[in-house]
Design a protein around this motif. Structure first.
Motif, PDB file in Angstrom:
ATOM      1  N   VAL A   1       0.989  -1.367   0.380  1.00 62.04           N
ATOM      2  CA  VAL A   1      -0.442   0.198   0.187  1.00 62.04           C
ATOM      3  C   VAL A   1       1.234   1.386   0.238  1.00 62.04           C
ATOM      4  O   VAL A   1       2.403   1.388   0.573  1.00 62.04           O
ATOM      5  N   ARG A   2       0.504   2.210  -1.005  1.00 64.08           N
ATOM      6  CA  ARG A   2       1.535   3.491  -0.843  1.00 64.08           C
ATOM      7  C   ARG A   2       0.465   3.842   0.315  1.00 64.08           C
ATOM      8  O   ARG A   2       0.196   4.704   1.197  1.00 64.08           O
ATOM      9  N   ARG A   3       2.044   4.666   1.353  1.00 59.52           N
ATOM     10  CA  ARG A   3       2.015   5.179   2.468  1.00 59.52           C
ATOM     11  C   ARG A   3       1.552   6.709   2.078  1.00 59.52           C
ATOM     12  O   ARG A   3       1.804   7.561   1.619  1.00 59.52           O
TER      13      ARG A   3
ATOM     14  N   GLU B   1     -10.365  -8.857  -1.288  1.00 54.21           N
ATOM     15  CA  GLU B   1     -10.727  -8.450  -1.956  1.00 54.21           C
ATOM     16  C   GLU B   1     -10.152  -7.394  -2.646  1.00 54.21           C
ATOM     17  O   GLU B   1     -10.550  -7.467  -3.843  1.00 54.21           O
ATOM     18  N   GLY B   2      -9.248  -7.113  -2.150  1.00 56.63           N
ATOM     19  CA  GLY B   2      -7.752  -6.633  -3.228  1.00 56.63           C
ATOM     20  C   GLY B   2      -8.093  -4.754  -2.503  1.00 56.63           C
ATOM     21  O   GLY B   2      -7.134  -4.192  -3.593  1.00 56.63           O
ATOM     22  N   ARG B   3      -9.132  -4.173  -2.081  1.00 57.93           N
ATOM     23  CA  ARG B   3      -8.327  -2.954  -1.628  1.00 57.93           C
ATOM     24  C   ARG B   3      -7.936  -2.569   0.025  1.00 57.93           C
ATOM     25  O   ARG B   3      -8.477  -2.004   0.647  1.00 57.93           O
ATOM     26  N   VAL B   4      -6.716  -2.022  -1.151  1.00 56.31           N
ATOM     27  CA  VAL B   4      -5.686  -1.617   0.268  1.00 56.31           C
ATOM     28  C   VAL B   4      -5.972  -0.486   0.512  1.00 56.31           C
ATOM     29  O   VAL B   4      -5.156   0.099  -0.421  1.00 56.31           O
ATOM     30  N   THR B   5      -6.041   0.215   1.121  1.00 57.52           N
ATOM     31  CA  THR B   5      -5.438   1.524   1.742  1.00 57.52           C
ATOM     32  C   THR B   5      -5.496   1.874   2.840  1.00 57.52           C
ATOM     33  O   THR B   5      -5.604   0.999   4.042  1.00 57.52           O
ATOM     34  N   ALA B   6      -5.028   2.800   3.162  1.00 58.21           N
ATOM     35  CA  ALA B   6      -4.551   3.381   4.440  1.00 58.21           C
ATOM     36  C   ALA B   6      -5.170   3.220   5.342  1.00 58.21           C
ATOM     37  O   ALA B   6      -4.951   3.252   6.323  1.00 58.21           O
ATOM     38  N   ASN B   7      -6.360   3.670   4.789  1.00 58.61           N
ATOM     39  CA  ASN B   7      -8.117   3.618   5.352  1.00 58.61           C
ATOM     40  C   ASN B   7      -8.678   2.217   6.570  1.00 58.61           C
ATOM     41  O   ASN B   7      -9.138   2.490   7.816  1.00 58.61           O
ATOM     42  N   GLU B   8      -8.345   1.461   5.214  1.00 58.03           N
ATOM     43  CA  GLU B   8      -8.913  -0.098   5.699  1.00 58.03           C
ATOM     44  C   GLU B   8      -7.423  -0.323   6.816  1.00 58.03           C
ATOM     45  O   GLU B   8      -8.019  -1.380   7.304  1.00 58.03           O
TER      46      GLU B   8
END
Length: 336
Positions: A27-29, A65-72
């Motif tokens: 994930v992008r920082r 499901e591949g939705r990796v974000t900083a918030n998740e």
């Protein structure tokens, strides 16, 4: 509450289980505000393990499901910590949870995350249940990676060296302890490939640190790591890099011997590597013959230009490294 209840809902329906070994994409920082998520329902009773487990599984679903974000990641970490605090240390569900939290921390990669991840993986290894034994080699690999990640997050050369001196010995011991004959569960590579990758991950940051500035402590650590790597899987890359490190330390005869040895080996798909090694060897021979200063490292460029870096205080060797091989292909001097 019976342990079996953690695997079913209160109405007796089977509960969805979390695969703690699913590798998350990087994930992008980013530092983003944590949004309100109605879909992750907070557990009313923070001691209710079943409700906390449901909450954590629910928080992980978008990432599976591949939705990796900083918030998740922030949400998953918060839910996972609550569940970890509710589990006893000897609960067999705790080690896989700690490993998943460690993976989340490494993906988030804020200051201190790699060190916290390393602590979690150590705890999991110390209390490994029988069902997780097939994951032992992966855990050792992940722990070594987390330890090396601590140095990668440092800003100054001095801090990088201090972190490597502190954590690299444990990482080297983990790589040596990996069993190349073990069967690894749910992996696309076998245990031998995993051990080889662990040695590569070890040698490159140590080699770069020693290349920037020669210090006996870093050289000793690199020499230990690269000798173990060569003993396990001798490659032209490791042997030639060891030769460069020996010359950087002023051990020209030994370094030249390693260069010459590497030139008798196969370089695989790296067609430019042999020419690079020949240029390093040419520079080392000039130093040994006394036609170039012996107090540092001499490198001959593709154009035949001789570049010398003194080992004196304040000089740093800046090397451009090939992304695939880790071999240095150019140098320059930087004054601190």
């Amino acid at each position: 509450r019976a342990r079996a209840s953690a695997r079913v809902h209160r109405d007796g329906r089977p509960r969805a289980t979390l695969n703690p070994w699913k590798r998350l994409p990087h994930v992008r920082r980013a530092s983003l505000p944590l949004p309100q998520r109605a879909m992750v329902r907070p557990a009313k009773d923070m001691h209710d393990k079943v409700a906390l487990h449901d909450q954590f599984v629910e928080s992980m679903r978008p990432m599976m499901e591949g939705r990796v974000t900083a918030n998740e990641i922030e949400i998953c970490l918060a839910c996972g910590r609550s569940l970890a605090n509710a589990l006893e240390d000897d609960d067999p569900e705790k080690p896989p949870l700690l490993c998943q939290l460690a993976n989340l921390l490494i993906n988030r990669r804020k200051p201190g995350d790699c060190e916290r991840a390393a602590g979690m993986i150590r705890t999991a290894l110390a209390n490994l249940p029988e069902k997780m034994k097939p994951h032992t080699q992966r855990l050792r690999y992940d722990l070594a990676s987390a330890l090396l990640g601590i140095s990668e997050d440092c800003d100054s050369t001095a801090d990088v060296e201090a972190a490597l001196v502190k954590h690299a010995p444990e990482a080297i011991a983990l790589a040596e302890a990996m069993d190349p004959t073990d069967v690894i569960a749910n992996e696309r590579i076998d245990a031998r490939e995993l051990k080889d990758a662990c040695f590569n991950n070890l040698c490159i940051p140590l080699m770069k640190a020693h290349g920037r500035r020669h210090t006996p402590a870093i050289f000793e650590l690199y020499e230990t790591a690269v000798k173990a790597a060569i003993a396990f899987e001798p490659t032209a890359q490791h042997v030639s890099n060891y030769g460069a490190a020996l010359c950087r330390a002023g051990k020209f005869e030994e370094g030249i011997a390693q260069y010459e040895k590497s030139l008798t080996m196969e370089f695989g798909p790296y067609v430019n590597l042999r020419a690079n090694v020949e240029r390093w060897l040419d520079g080392a021979r000039r130093q040994l013959a006394g036609t170039a200063p012996k107090d540092g490292l001499t490198f001959v460029t593709e154009d035949g230009e001789e570049v010398h870096v003194s080992a004196g205080e304040g000089n740093e060797l800046q090397v451009e490294y090939d992304e695939d091989t880790g071999v240095g292909v150019a140098v320059s001097v930087k004054k601190e």
